[in-house]
Design a protein around this motif. Structure first.
Motif, PDB file in Angstrom:
ATOM      1  N   LEU A  88     -81.670 116.303  35.909  1.00 40.03           N
ATOM      2  CA  LEU A  88     -82.075 115.499  34.762  1.00 40.03           C
ATOM      3  C   LEU A  88     -82.517 114.098  35.175  1.00 40.03           C
ATOM      4  CD1 LEU A  88     -79.331 116.591  32.222  1.00 40.03           C
ATOM      5  CD2 LEU A  88     -81.760 117.207  32.185  1.00 40.03           C
ATOM      6  N   GLU A  89     -81.950 113.578  36.255  1.00 44.59           N
ATOM      7  CA  GLU A  89     -82.377 112.269  36.742  1.00 44.59           C
ATOM      8  C   GLU A  89     -83.799 112.332  37.297  1.00 44.59           C
ATOM      9  OE1 GLU A  89     -79.300 111.144  39.480  1.00 44.59           O
ATOM     10  OE2 GLU A  89     -78.034 110.358  37.885  1.00 44.59           O
ATOM     11  N   ILE A  90     -84.169 113.472  37.855  1.00 45.93           N
ATOM     12  CA  ILE A  90     -85.517 113.666  38.397  1.00 45.93           C
ATOM     13  C   ILE A  90     -86.490 114.002  37.273  1.00 45.93           C
ATOM     14  CG2 ILE A  90     -86.937 115.158  39.868  1.00 45.93           C
ATOM     15  CD1 ILE A  90     -84.384 115.461  41.630  1.00 45.93           C
ATOM     16  N   LEU A  91     -86.074 114.849  36.365  1.00 47.65           N
ATOM     17  CA  LEU A  91     -86.909 115.305  35.257  1.00 47.65           C
ATOM     18  C   LEU A  91     -86.078 115.233  33.970  1.00 47.65           C
ATOM     19  CD1 LEU A  91     -89.653 116.539  34.455  1.00 47.65           C
ATOM     20  CD2 LEU A  91     -88.635 118.781  34.875  1.00 47.65           C
ATOM     21  N   PRO A  92     -85.984 114.038  33.374  1.00 50.79           N
ATOM     22  CA  PRO A  92     -85.100 113.855  32.214  1.00 50.79           C
ATOM     23  C   PRO A  92     -85.418 114.753  31.024  1.00 50.79           C
ATOM     24  CG  PRO A  92     -85.856 111.733  33.029  1.00 50.79           C
ATOM     25  CD  PRO A  92     -86.632 112.788  33.757  1.00 50.79           C
ATOM     26  N   SER A  93     -86.633 115.253  30.940  1.00 55.48           N
ATOM     27  CA  SER A  93     -86.981 116.120  29.817  1.00 55.48           C
ATOM     28  C   SER A  93     -86.784 117.603  30.137  1.00 55.48           C
ATOM     29  CB  SER A  93     -88.432 115.867  29.387  1.00 55.48           C
ATOM     30  OG  SER A  93     -89.328 116.145  30.450  1.00 55.48           O
ATOM     31  N   ALA A  94     -86.130 117.904  31.257  1.00 57.01           N
ATOM     32  CA  ALA A  94     -85.927 119.302  31.669  1.00 57.01           C
ATOM     33  C   ALA A  94     -85.213 120.092  30.574  1.00 57.01           C
ATOM     34  CB  ALA A  94     -85.117 119.364  32.959  1.00 57.01           C
ATOM     35  N   ARG A  95     -85.728 121.290  30.337  1.00 53.75           N
ATOM     36  CA  ARG A  95     -85.124 122.182  29.339  1.00 53.75           C
ATOM     37  C   ARG A  95     -84.394 123.350  29.982  1.00 53.75           C
ATOM     38  NH1 ARG A  95     -90.423 123.495  26.547  1.00 53.75           N
ATOM     39  NH2 ARG A  95     -89.391 125.495  26.621  1.00 53.75           N
ATOM     40  N   HIS A  96     -84.597 123.522  31.303  1.00 48.84           N
ATOM     41  CA  HIS A  96     -84.017 124.667  31.999  1.00 48.84           C
ATOM     42  C   HIS A  96     -83.381 124.226  33.315  1.00 48.84           C
ATOM     43  CE1 HIS A  96     -87.182 126.458  29.470  1.00 48.84           C
ATOM     44  NE2 HIS A  96     -86.280 127.397  29.294  1.00 48.84           N
ATOM     45  N   CYS A  97     -82.358 124.945  33.731  1.00 48.10           N
ATOM     46  CA  CYS A  97     -81.799 124.739  35.058  1.00 48.10           C
ATOM     47  C   CYS A  97     -82.801 125.300  36.078  1.00 48.10           C
ATOM     48  CB  CYS A  97     -80.432 125.424  35.184  1.00 48.10           C
ATOM     49  SG  CYS A  97     -80.468 127.224  35.006  1.00 48.10           S
ATOM     50  N   VAL A  98     -82.602 125.006  37.335  1.00 49.23           N
ATOM     51  CA  VAL A  98     -83.557 125.445  38.358  1.00 49.23           C
ATOM     52  C   VAL A  98     -83.680 126.971  38.403  1.00 49.23           C
ATOM     53  CG1 VAL A  98     -84.072 125.460  40.834  1.00 49.23           C
ATOM     54  CG2 VAL A  98     -83.367 123.336  39.722  1.00 49.23           C
ATOM     55  N   PRO A  99     -82.573 127.732  38.427  1.00 48.56           N
ATOM     56  CA  PRO A  99     -82.738 129.195  38.476  1.00 48.56           C
ATOM     57  C   PRO A  99     -83.524 129.751  37.287  1.00 48.56           C
ATOM     58  CG  PRO A  99     -80.488 128.605  39.060  1.00 48.56           C
ATOM     59  CD  PRO A  99     -81.147 127.348  38.569  1.00 48.56           C
ATOM     60  N   CYS A 100     -83.257 129.250  36.088  1.00 47.23           N
ATOM     61  CA  CYS A 100     -83.986 129.741  34.910  1.00 47.23           C
ATOM     62  C   CYS A 100     -85.445 129.297  34.958  1.00 47.23           C
ATOM     63  CB  CYS A 100     -83.319 129.262  33.621  1.00 47.23           C
ATOM     64  SG  CYS A 100     -81.762 130.122  33.265  1.00 47.23           S
ATOM     65  N   GLN A 101     -85.702 128.091  35.447  1.00 49.95           N
ATOM     66  CA  GLN A 101     -87.083 127.616  35.568  1.00 49.95           C
ATOM     67  C   GLN A 101     -87.853 128.470  36.569  1.00 49.95           C
ATOM     68  OE1 GLN A 101     -88.490 125.061  33.688  1.00 49.95           O
ATOM     69  NE2 GLN A 101     -90.387 125.835  34.546  1.00 49.95           N
ATOM     70  N   GLN A 102     -87.211 128.844  37.658  1.00 46.78           N
ATOM     71  CA  GLN A 102     -87.872 129.672  38.663  1.00 46.78           C
ATOM     72  C   GLN A 102     -88.197 131.055  38.111  1.00 46.78           C
ATOM     73  OE1 GLN A 102     -85.066 129.368  41.892  1.00 46.78           O
ATOM     74  NE2 GLN A 102     -86.193 127.669  42.820  1.00 46.78           N
ATOM     75  N   ARG A 103     -87.357 131.562  37.225  1.00 43.56           N
ATOM     76  CA  ARG A 103     -87.614 132.885  36.622  1.00 43.56           C
ATOM     77  C   ARG A 103     -88.765 132.834  35.625  1.00 43.56           C
ATOM     78  NH1 ARG A 103     -81.917 133.420  37.150  1.00 43.56           N
ATOM     79  NH2 ARG A 103     -81.502 132.544  35.106  1.00 43.56           N
ATOM     80  N   ARG A 104     -89.015 131.650  35.072  1.00 43.44           N
ATOM     81  CA  ARG A 104     -90.109 131.508  34.098  1.00 43.44           C
ATOM     82  C   ARG A 104     -91.395 131.585  34.835  1.00 43.44           C
ATOM     83  NH1 ARG A 104     -89.431 128.998  29.032  1.00 43.44           N
ATOM     84  NH2 ARG A 104     -91.486 128.159  29.419  1.00 43.44           N
TER      85      ARG A 104
END
Length: 104
Positions: A88-104
């Motif tokens: 969140l510090e890198i991408l404060p508007s993140a809606r997904h954790c890294v594993p879920c983002q990678q699956r998208r």
């Protein structure tokens, strides 16, 4: 141990506010360029894409602030688990954790 949102909410709110201001300023500047005959020296297609990126940034940050006020900020929309503060510090508007983002 992974830090969670509860460890740094003020920092994250400040990051979101700062990014919102930056995107808003950028959009205002690009809007002025789009009205100029020479497009402020930008290719019209590039300028249009830059406007879209700034608008999307504003929308993403607005949604993050909304989630913050609703109490759902920092929870992954994919799995429901907390998103690590480092992400969140890198991408404060993140809606997904890294594993879920990678699956998208």
């Amino acid at each position: 141990m992974t830090q969670t949102l509860n460890d740094r909410p003020d920092l994250l709110r400040e990051l979101l506010a700062r990014q919102l201001e930056e995107h808003t300023d950028q959009l205002a500047e690009l809007t002025v360029y789009s009205r100029q005959r020479d497009h402020g020296g930008h290719d019209p297609d590039t300028l249009r894409r830059l406007v879209e990126v700034a608008q999307q940034g504003i929308a993403d940050i607005s949604e993050a602030l909304k989630r913050m006020s609703e109490g759902t900020y920092g929870l992954c929309e994919g799995c429901g688990r907390p998103i690590p503060t480092a992400r969140l510090e890198i991408l404060p508007s993140a809606r997904h954790c890294v594993p879920c983002q990678q699956r998208r």
